[in-house]
Write a protein that holds these residues in place. Structure first.
Motif, short mmCIF file in Angstrom:
data_model
loop_
_atom_site.label_atom_id
_atom_site.label_comp_id
_atom_site.label_asym_id
_atom_site.label_seq_id
_atom_site.Cartn_x
_atom_site.Cartn_y
_atom_site.Cartn_z
N ALA A 91 0.81 -1.30 -0.07
CA ALA A 91 0.04 -0.16 0.20
C ALA A 91 0.92 1.23 0.10
CB ALA A 91 -0.93 -0.01 1.41
N LYS A 92 1.90 1.33 0.92
CA LYS A 92 2.96 2.47 0.84
C LYS A 92 3.65 2.44 -0.61
CE LYS A 92 3.72 2.04 5.61
NZ LYS A 92 4.84 1.72 6.87
N LEU A 93 3.83 1.40 -1.00
CA LEU A 93 4.62 1.51 -2.35
C LEU A 93 3.87 2.21 -3.59
CD1 LEU A 93 7.17 0.86 -3.92
CD2 LEU A 93 6.25 -1.53 -4.58
N GLY A 94 2.50 1.69 -3.42
CA GLY A 94 1.45 2.34 -4.55
C GLY A 94 1.27 3.64 -4.12
N ILE A 120 4.02 5.65 -5.52
CA ILE A 120 4.05 5.65 -6.99
C ILE A 120 2.85 6.55 -7.53
CG2 ILE A 120 3.49 4.24 -9.19
CD1 ILE A 120 4.78 1.78 -7.81
N SER A 121 1.80 6.49 -6.87
CA SER A 121 0.64 7.28 -7.51
C SER A 121 0.77 8.90 -7.23
CB SER A 121 -0.79 6.75 -6.95
OG SER A 121 -0.60 7.16 -5.27
N SER A 122 1.68 9.04 -6.12
CA SER A 122 2.10 10.50 -5.93
C SER A 122 3.36 10.96 -6.77
CB SER A 122 2.23 10.69 -4.42
OG SER A 122 3.55 10.04 -3.82
N GLY A 123 3.74 10.11 -7.43
CA GLY A 123 4.91 10.62 -8.41
C GLY A 123 6.30 10.45 -7.47
N LYS A 124 6.37 10.10 -6.21
CA LYS A 124 7.55 10.11 -5.48
C LYS A 124 8.60 8.91 -5.70
CE LYS A 124 5.49 12.38 -1.59
NZ LYS A 124 5.04 12.46 -0.19
N LEU A 125 7.58 7.93 -6.27
CA LEU A 125 8.88 6.78 -6.98
C LEU A 125 8.73 6.52 -8.37
CD1 LEU A 125 10.61 4.57 -5.91
CD2 LEU A 125 8.31 3.06 -5.53
N ARG A 126 9.66 6.52 -8.97
CA ARG A 126 9.77 5.92 -10.45
C ARG A 126 10.99 5.12 -10.57
NH1 ARG A 126 9.63 11.47 -10.50
NH2 ARG A 126 7.66 12.21 -10.90
#
Length: 144
Positions: free
Chosen positions: A30-33, A36-42
């Motif tokens: 959930a944290k990873l999702g 990703i959805s907030s654009g903090k992880l690519r």
């Protein structure tokens, strides 16, 4: 103290711990999702796809274990005595009881591993989209 009530408690605690560990995996996903959805992880697509493949391979292995565990719930040939029937019932509950049987927990773990693979692929898509956007912005800037 083999065969004592403490054996049953120890087994139940094992399932409780497995359920708690699974809950942690769900929370991590959930944290990873969210990242990703907030654009903090690519993620670099090559690395993300390799990671996704590893998680899918592990999910396949866990799913096979889940199927084997569910078959443990169909124990036959223990006899007609009440104690035999009770033992068969215990095998059924340990294998699958809808929430925390071995097969149930393994299936949920397999699902979370597949979810993690999907999340990595999503992070790779965001990486490519961001890279393309930067390229377009740079082109616009150089034309101005």
């Amino acid at each position: 103290m083999s065969g004592s009530i403490f054996d049953g408690v120890a087994e139940a605690m094992g399932f409780v711990r497995a359920g708690a560990a699974l809950e942690e995996i769900k929370q991590d996903n959930a944290k990873l999702g969210q990242q990703i959805s907030s654009g903090k992880l690519r993620m670099n697509p090559g690395a993300a796809n390799k990671a996704a493949q590893v998680y899918e391979k592990k999910a396949d292995q866990v799913e096979r274990l889940s199927l084997r565990a569910s078959r443990m719930g169909r124990v036959q040939g223990l006899g007609e005595y009440g104690s035999s029937q009770e033992l068969a019932g215990k095998f059924t509950l340990k294998a699958a009881n809808g929430t925390n049987g071995a097969a149930d927990l393994l299936k949920m773990l397999s699902d979370e591993l597949r979810r993690k693979a999907d999340l990595f692929r999503e992070a790779a898509k965001d990486y490519v989209a961001t890279d393309e956007q930067i390229g377009e912005d740079m082109q616009k800037g150089s034309q101005a």
